[in-house]
Design an enzyme around this catalytic site. Sequence first.
Site, PDB file in Angstrom:
ATOM      1  N   GLY A  11      -0.693   4.706 -10.445  1.00 14.82           N
ATOM      2  CA  GLY A  11      -2.156   4.691 -10.473  1.00 14.82           C
ATOM      3  C   GLY A  11      -2.773   3.530 -11.231  1.00 14.82           C
ATOM      4  N   ARG A  64       4.431  19.142   6.279  1.00 16.34           N
ATOM      5  CA  ARG A  64       3.593  17.992   5.891  1.00 16.34           C
ATOM      6  C   ARG A  64       2.203  18.123   6.504  1.00 16.34           C
ATOM      7  NH1 ARG A  64       5.650  13.945   3.094  1.00 16.34           N
ATOM      8  NH2 ARG A  64       7.899  13.631   3.010  1.00 16.34           N
ATOM      9  N   ASN A 106      -7.288   0.719   2.036  1.00 21.84           N
ATOM     10  CA  ASN A 106      -5.941   0.698   1.473  1.00 21.84           C
ATOM     11  C   ASN A 106      -5.704  -0.669   0.845  1.00 21.84           C
ATOM     12  OD1 ASN A 106      -3.231   1.558   0.983  1.00 21.84           O
ATOM     13  ND2 ASN A 106      -2.543   0.379   2.769  1.00 21.84           N
ATOM     14  N   HIS A 108      -2.404  -3.247  -0.125  1.00 25.37           N
ATOM     15  CA  HIS A 108      -0.974  -3.402   0.159  1.00 25.37           C
ATOM     16  C   HIS A 108      -0.480  -4.715  -0.448  1.00 25.37           C
ATOM     17  CE1 HIS A 108       2.758  -2.683   2.269  1.00 25.37           C
ATOM     18  NE2 HIS A 108       2.745  -3.944   2.627  1.00 25.37           N
ATOM     19  N   GLU A 141      -4.806   3.941  12.490  1.00 16.09           N
ATOM     20  CA  GLU A 141      -3.731   4.927  12.639  1.00 16.09           C
ATOM     21  C   GLU A 141      -2.337   4.342  12.439  1.00 16.09           C
ATOM     22  OE1 GLU A 141      -4.803   6.490  16.418  1.00 16.09           O
ATOM     23  OE2 GLU A 141      -6.652   7.344  15.602  1.00 16.09           O
ATOM     24  N   ASP A 144      -0.027   0.502   7.348  1.00 12.55           N
ATOM     25  CA  ASP A 144      -0.635  -0.638   6.661  1.00 12.55           C
ATOM     26  C   ASP A 144      -1.343  -1.570   7.651  1.00 12.55           C
ATOM     27  OD1 ASP A 144       0.202   0.114   4.038  1.00 12.55           O
ATOM     28  OD2 ASP A 144       2.215  -0.566   4.530  1.00 12.55           O
ATOM     29  N   GLU A 173      -4.020  -7.610  -7.371  1.00 14.18           N
ATOM     30  CA  GLU A 173      -4.526  -6.363  -6.776  1.00 14.18           C
ATOM     31  C   GLU A 173      -5.643  -5.778  -7.639  1.00 14.18           C
ATOM     32  OE1 GLU A 173      -1.698  -3.376  -5.415  1.00 14.18           O
ATOM     33  OE2 GLU A 173      -0.104  -4.859  -5.459  1.00 14.18           O
TER      34      GLU A 173
HETATM   35  C1  GAR Z   1       0.623  -1.177  -5.383  1.00 15.13           C
HETATM   36  O1  GAR Z   1       1.366  -2.360  -5.465  1.00 15.13           O
HETATM   37  C2  GAR Z   1       0.059  -1.013  -3.987  1.00 15.13           C
HETATM   38  O2  GAR Z   1      -0.341  -2.207  -3.396  1.00 15.13           O
HETATM   39  C3  GAR Z   1       1.236  -0.417  -3.256  1.00 15.13           C
HETATM   40  O3  GAR Z   1       1.781   0.505  -4.156  1.00 15.13           O
HETATM   41  C4  GAR Z   1       1.539   0.039  -5.490  1.00 15.13           C
HETATM   42  C5  GAR Z   1       0.888   1.170  -6.247  1.00 15.13           C
HETATM   43  O4  GAR Z   1       0.754   0.853  -7.613  1.00 15.13           O
HETATM   44  N1  GAR Z   1       0.845   0.191  -2.023  1.00 15.13           N
HETATM   45  C6  GAR Z   1       1.572   0.143  -0.919  1.00 15.13           C
HETATM   46  O5  GAR Z   1       2.662  -0.383  -0.865  1.00 15.13           O
HETATM   47  C7  GAR Z   1       0.918   0.803   0.284  1.00 15.13           C
HETATM   48  N2  GAR Z   1       1.688   0.581   1.454  1.00 15.13           N
HETATM   49  P1  GAR Z   1      -0.213   1.686  -8.534  1.00 15.13           P
HETATM   50  O6  GAR Z   1       0.160   3.163  -8.327  1.00 15.13           O
HETATM   51  O7  GAR Z   1       0.103   1.229  -9.922  1.00 15.13           O
HETATM   52  O8  GAR Z   1      -1.622   1.396  -8.122  1.00 15.13           O
END
Ligand code: GAR
Length: 195
Positions: A11, A64, A106, A108, A141, A144, A173
């Site tokens: 998070g 799920r 989202n 990524h 859908e 990513d 990010e």
């Molecule tokens: C981040 O690097 C995000 O971009 C990635 O997971 C990590 C979460 O970190 N998301 C993906 O790969 C989505 N396909 P966080 O929990 O510390 O924010």
Amino acid sequence: MKIGVLASGRGSNLQALIKAWQEGRFSAEFVAVGSDHADAMALKRAEDAHIPQRAFPLKDYSSRKEQEQAILEWLQESGVDLLVLAGFMRVLSPHFLKELNCPVLNIHPSLLPSFPGLHAQRQALEYGVKVSGCTVHFVDEGLDSGPIILQEAVPVEPGDTEETLAERILKVEHKLYPEALRLITAGQIKYDKKK
Ligand code: GAR
């Protein structure tokens, strides 16, 4: 705007969004933070920020599909009109997206459409690219995939490991996601067909 967030783990992106919001960099209300993991650090971060939070561990559901339905109903009851995925490691079903009927974002850790899915940084290193980065996009859908809102490049340095590259990308990010939220909540993003 009433923002809901789904996160599976640490998070840190959620934390960056909460910080930007507390600093008044965008005006919105965080109304729900949900996770598919009961021990997700993201839930603790939400609790600390006094945002309603809830876990939906798979073991509490018979499938799920049921788990996803419970998440959907909770977000709807919370009045969410923008859903933000922050390290949520599940693909949302077409049914979920249709029923929620609001924009879903989202982030990524790659320059999409390169390296979608799990271990994006490992994929980048294995391919040998010299530049990677991160992408904020609307969710459709696919995995990513969906219209891109913001991207920023991050260099891959000689000797990088998955961890060092992930850390360098993560810093970007934490800047890019709040900026995307600022643009969206200010009504500065126009969704035009696939772009
Ligand atoms: C981040 O690097 C995000 O971009 C990635 O997971 C990590 C979460 O970190 N998301 C993906 O790969 C989505 N396909 P966080 O929990 O510390 O924010």
